[in-house]
Scaffold this active site. Structure first.
Site, PDB file in Angstrom:
ATOM      1  N   ASN A 493      31.705   8.154  69.029  1.00  0.00           N
ATOM      2  CA  ASN A 493      32.037   8.702  67.439  1.00  0.00           C
ATOM      3  C   ASN A 493      31.512  10.089  67.487  1.00  0.00           C
ATOM      4  O   ASN A 493      30.402  10.346  67.288  1.00  0.00           O
ATOM      5  CB  ASN A 493      31.198   8.164  66.237  1.00  0.00           C
ATOM      6  N   ASP A 494      32.477  10.885  67.590  1.00  0.00           N
ATOM      7  CA  ASP A 494      32.352  12.508  67.541  1.00  0.00           C
ATOM      8  C   ASP A 494      31.711  13.221  66.223  1.00  0.00           C
ATOM      9  O   ASP A 494      31.163  14.060  66.233  1.00  0.00           O
ATOM     10  CB  ASP A 494      33.663  13.281  67.731  1.00  0.00           C
ATOM     11  N   THR A 495      31.743  12.490  65.204  1.00  0.00           N
ATOM     12  CA  THR A 495      31.635  13.233  63.904  1.00  0.00           C
ATOM     13  C   THR A 495      30.214  12.498  63.558  1.00  0.00           C
ATOM     14  O   THR A 495      29.557  13.034  62.299  1.00  0.00           O
ATOM     15  CB  THR A 495      32.536  12.385  62.964  1.00  0.00           C
TER      16      THR A 495
END
Ligand code: IFM
Length: 804
Positions: A493-495
């Protein structure tokens, strides 16, 4: 409202109404030369690098009615003026008697009928002679002869795609066009940026005499550009101006007089849009594609590629929509996504240097390995070149230069500069490739690590197997206060970008899965000592996960730098994350009871009729201490949206615990083929998976976005074929271990594996989901559920009976 239908016989989706709710595209060619074409003939074409070598100006943000890069006009003289229309609907927006855009495998075919003229245009890029071919056939449907002119048009961009937006004087001052006259009225209109003279030139030509050309947009549209693309004023003149633009907004317009066409008669014109270093060197290949026979041959060879690609696995299940997807559209999307990574789509425009993601491509190849393993291996090798000596990986790289960087972490100097998960994915990719092909030698191939000395030479190399070992070793040594792997800048999850010191459960699960893969591989190779070590590491991490991760009804997702959990019932936002549950099952870390409880929580809290939400409840306000997730409203993208990439992991987890009904319920609810009937809510192409669908916390619940280039494709293909249908390659055979809906009577599949064809029949007259009672191969009963490797080029019949 419906905008088209699936035609499985021709392996096409046929768009019958060009006014689709968003632009719907198809890919032609590949990153070496190609791009996409939309449902009204517009195109975005580049060569080598979508950011730095863009050819056609296509602006996805413009409304759909706008001219987008390319079109063709047809004109017929009526009384004193020309009646002008386009076989692509855009930009003339006429009323058609028939409109079809057939989205095929590597091509789109446009068929329209208007004003008694039928036009069929096939658009594709030949495999080995990169250029965009538009093969145009015009037929007179009238009862009287008609005289027609055909004017294909392209609008160029500056090769550095972003520059066209950032400097509106410098860019036009650098553009130039030249006309090359040939014998018999053939012409080539070239275009390039002045500074690229001698190194690259775009060309636009055809196989029919060209009577005149236009290269300047202002002159073509006319009236200081108050003439429009819908009605270019210069097309009212007998001829175009033959102006060779030495600056300005360059276009290529080629006026062909087709002469008189008798009733029922057809005429064919083939255009080529290409790029070479110098036009003189392109002449032979230009001539080649002026010959209709060579164009037909190139088109047939493209079809053969796809025949071969798709033939590696064909299925016949009781669910027709699943068949449509697994036999045609899903494997096609896997290949396209593998080719383009996240470099060019309607949503990712190649600007800003995203390049090829280590994590993304490591997963993308998993969807291509069964159908085209050697192609996948080439990309795996490139990825391994960007792995660092300590076992972690560079986050992304550019295929043209192999230059890599650390991704978005560069923008946050206060956060770690690596991603805690990237390097772990590649273990699955390599193991999957070796299982599919049996190419054990690949494990011994020496590949340099990323670091270079001052002369640009690699500082160290290691075998592929050594690379994999370093992946798990890195994570083994990169743990935090609780013994879990550190998050790094982010995990899958890049965010979510928590302060340094935060730990990630998905990194723990990926580590566990990587260890399981390596244990399996090393047992096969006989490296018993390392197997024992890895088993110990696996058991240790399993204990940590279960000691610190269980929240009562599900597993938490992160432990922050200050020891606080995220993904716990204690949190106000983001109480539960799907990945924390599904991956706990896939890694085998969850006990049977906890796996079932956690997966039930997913079903109860996160599932919706349009797919499973990534998390719940969504954050509602920007919080720099959480990161990108809080930049979205609740229900969008990673903030509680249906981030589709994660849904197949839930299907896979359900098959592991034996819940075939739920796995298939999840499969069906996101199958885009079904969306064809509710497309006004969903909006995007029903023939590919998107990255995201808005979740039920958002007012536009059900709206899809970011279609085509998504890890969803690879994982949905794996969930469908390897886990639900249960056809999975192993080092020493082909495992058949289905987990299907109880109501199915069974299914059939034909799988190519290690130079043999396996005709598989699964019989489920007992109506269970999982459990192989017996298996026969060529009529002989065998122990277990693994068919042997034959490697004999023959077809073998495998019958599997399911029973509790
Ligand atoms: O996992 C990432 C992917 O690498 C890029 N798109 C978003 C995903 C989830 O954050």
């Amino acid at each position: 409202m419906k905008y088209g239908y699936f035609n499985d016989e021709t392996r096409e989706y046929v768009i019958t109404n060009p006014k689709t709710p968003t632009k719907w595209i198809n890919y032609v060619g590949n990153l070496k030369f190609g791009g996409f074409v939309d449902q009204t003939g517009g195109s975005l074409i580049c060569k080598g690098d979508p950011a730095l070598n863009r050819i056609v100006k296509y602006l996805p943000q413009l409304p759909s009615y706008e001219f987008n890069g390319e079109t063709t006009y047809i004109r017929v003289k009526e009384n004193d003026s020309y009646n002008i229309f386009s076989p692509y609907y855009v930009p003339t927006l006429d009323k058609y008697d028939l409109y079809e855009c057939r989205v095929g495998l590597g091509y789109s075919k446009y068929i329209s009928e208007i004003n008694g003229i039928r036009t069929e245009i096939t658009v594709f890029v030949p495999e080995n002679d990169p250029r965009l071919i538009r093969d145009i056939k015009v037929t007179n449907l009238r009862t009287t002869p008609v005289e027609l002119d055909l004017i294909p048009v392209v609008e160029y961009t500056h090769f550095d795609a972003l520059k066209q937006f950032t400097n509106a004087d410098w860019v036009p001052q650098t553009m130039e066009s030249k006309l090359i006259e040939e014998e018999n009225g053939f012409k080539v209109l070239t275009q390039n940026a002045f500074m690229n003279r001698g190194t690259s030139v775009n060309y636009f030509t055809s196989n029919h005499p060209i009577s005149s050309i236009e290269s300047d947009r202002k002159i073509f549209l006319g009236d200081n550009e108050f003439g429009t693309w819908a009605n270019p004023l210069s097309l009212q003149n007998e001829e175009l101006s033959n102006y060779e633009a030495s600056r300005g907004d360059n276009i290529g317009a080629l006026l062909h007089h087709l002469g008189e066409i008798a009733p029922g008669e057809s005429k064919r014109v083939i255009t080529q849009l290409g790029q070479g270093e110098e036009i003189s060197r392109e002449q032979n290949s230009i001539n080649k594609y002026r010959d209709e026979k060579n164009v037909d041959e190139a088109f047939n060879s493209l079809a053969k590629f796809w025949d071969n690609y798709l033939s590696k696995l064909q299925v016949e299940t009781p669910d027709e929509q699943m068949n449509t997807l697994l036999n045609i559209h899903n494997p096609r999307q896997c290949y396209i996504t593998k080719n383009w990574s996240r470099d060019l789509s309607l949503y990712q425009l190649g600007f800003g240097g995203r390049g090829i993601g280590f994590r993304d491509s490591s997963q993308d190849v998993l969807g291509v390995i069964p159908n085209y393993p050697e192609d996948a291996r080439e990309l795996i090798e490139k990825l391994l070149h960007t792995q660092k000596r300590n076992g972690s990986a560079m986050h992304q790289f550019f295929a043209s230069t192999m230059e890599a960087n650390e991704g978005d972490s560069r923008e946050r100097p206060d956060r770690p500069d690596y991603y805690g998960d990237d390097h772990l994915w590649i273990v699955q990719s390599v193991c999957s490739y070796v299982k599919e092909t049996g190419n054990i030698d690949f494990l011994n191939k020496e590949i340099p690590f990323y670091e270079k000395d001052s002369e640009g030479n690699p500082q160290e190399s290691g075998t592929v197997l050594e690379h994999l070992k370093r992946s798990v070793h890195f994570t083994r040594n990169d743990t935090g206060a609780n013994g879990l792997p550190l998050l790094g800048f982010a995990d899958w999850n890049d965010t979510i970008n928590l302060p340094t010191g935060a730990e990630s459960f998905i990194n723990a699960h990926l580590y566990g899965k990587a260890l399981l893969e390596l244990i399996d591989l090393l047992e096969f190779l006989g490296e018993t000592e390392t197997v024992e070590t890895y088993k110990t590491w696996y058991a240790e991490m399993k204990e940590v996960v279960n000691n610190v991760g269980w929240d009562g009804e599900w597993y938490i997702r992160y432990i922050d730098h200050d020891g606080e959990p995220l993904g716990s019932h204690k949190n106000a936002h983001g109480q539960i994350y799907v990945n924390g549950q599904t991956w706990a099952t896939i890694s085998g870390f969850a006990t049977e009871e906890r796996a079932e409880t956690a997966l039930d929580s997913v079903y109860r809290i996160l599932n919706t009729k349009n797919g499973i939400k990534l998390s719940y409840p969504g954050f509602n306000g920007f919080d720099p201490n959480k990161g990108g997730i809080t930049t979205y409203p609740p229900g969008a993208k990673e903030n509680g949206g249906i981030f589709l990439h994660t849904n197949p992991w839930a299907m896979i987890a359900e098959t592991i615990v034996g819940n075939g009904d739920r796995a298939f319920e999840y499969y069906k609810q996101v199958n885009p083929v079904y969306k064809n009937d509710k497309i006004d809510e969903y909006e995007i192409e029903p023939y590919v998976y998107p990255q995201n669908i808005l979740g039920d916390e958002h007012p536009q619940f059900g709206l899809g976005r970011n279609s085509w280039l998504s890890g969803t494709s690879s994982w949905m293909y794996q969930a469908g074929t390897k886990y639900i249908l249960g056809i999975m390659a192993a080092y020493d055979g082909l495992i058949i271990n289905p987990c299907i809906p109880k109501e199915w009577d069974g299914f059939k599949a034909t799988k190519y594996f290690r130079n043999a064809t396996y005709e598989i029949e699964v019989i489920n007259s007992n109506h269970i989901s999982k459990g192989v009672k017996s298996m026969t191969v060529d009529g002989e009963k065998i122990e277990g559920n693994k068919a042997p490797i034959f490697n004999d080029g023959k077809t073998h019949k495998v019958v599997v009976v399911l029973e509790d």
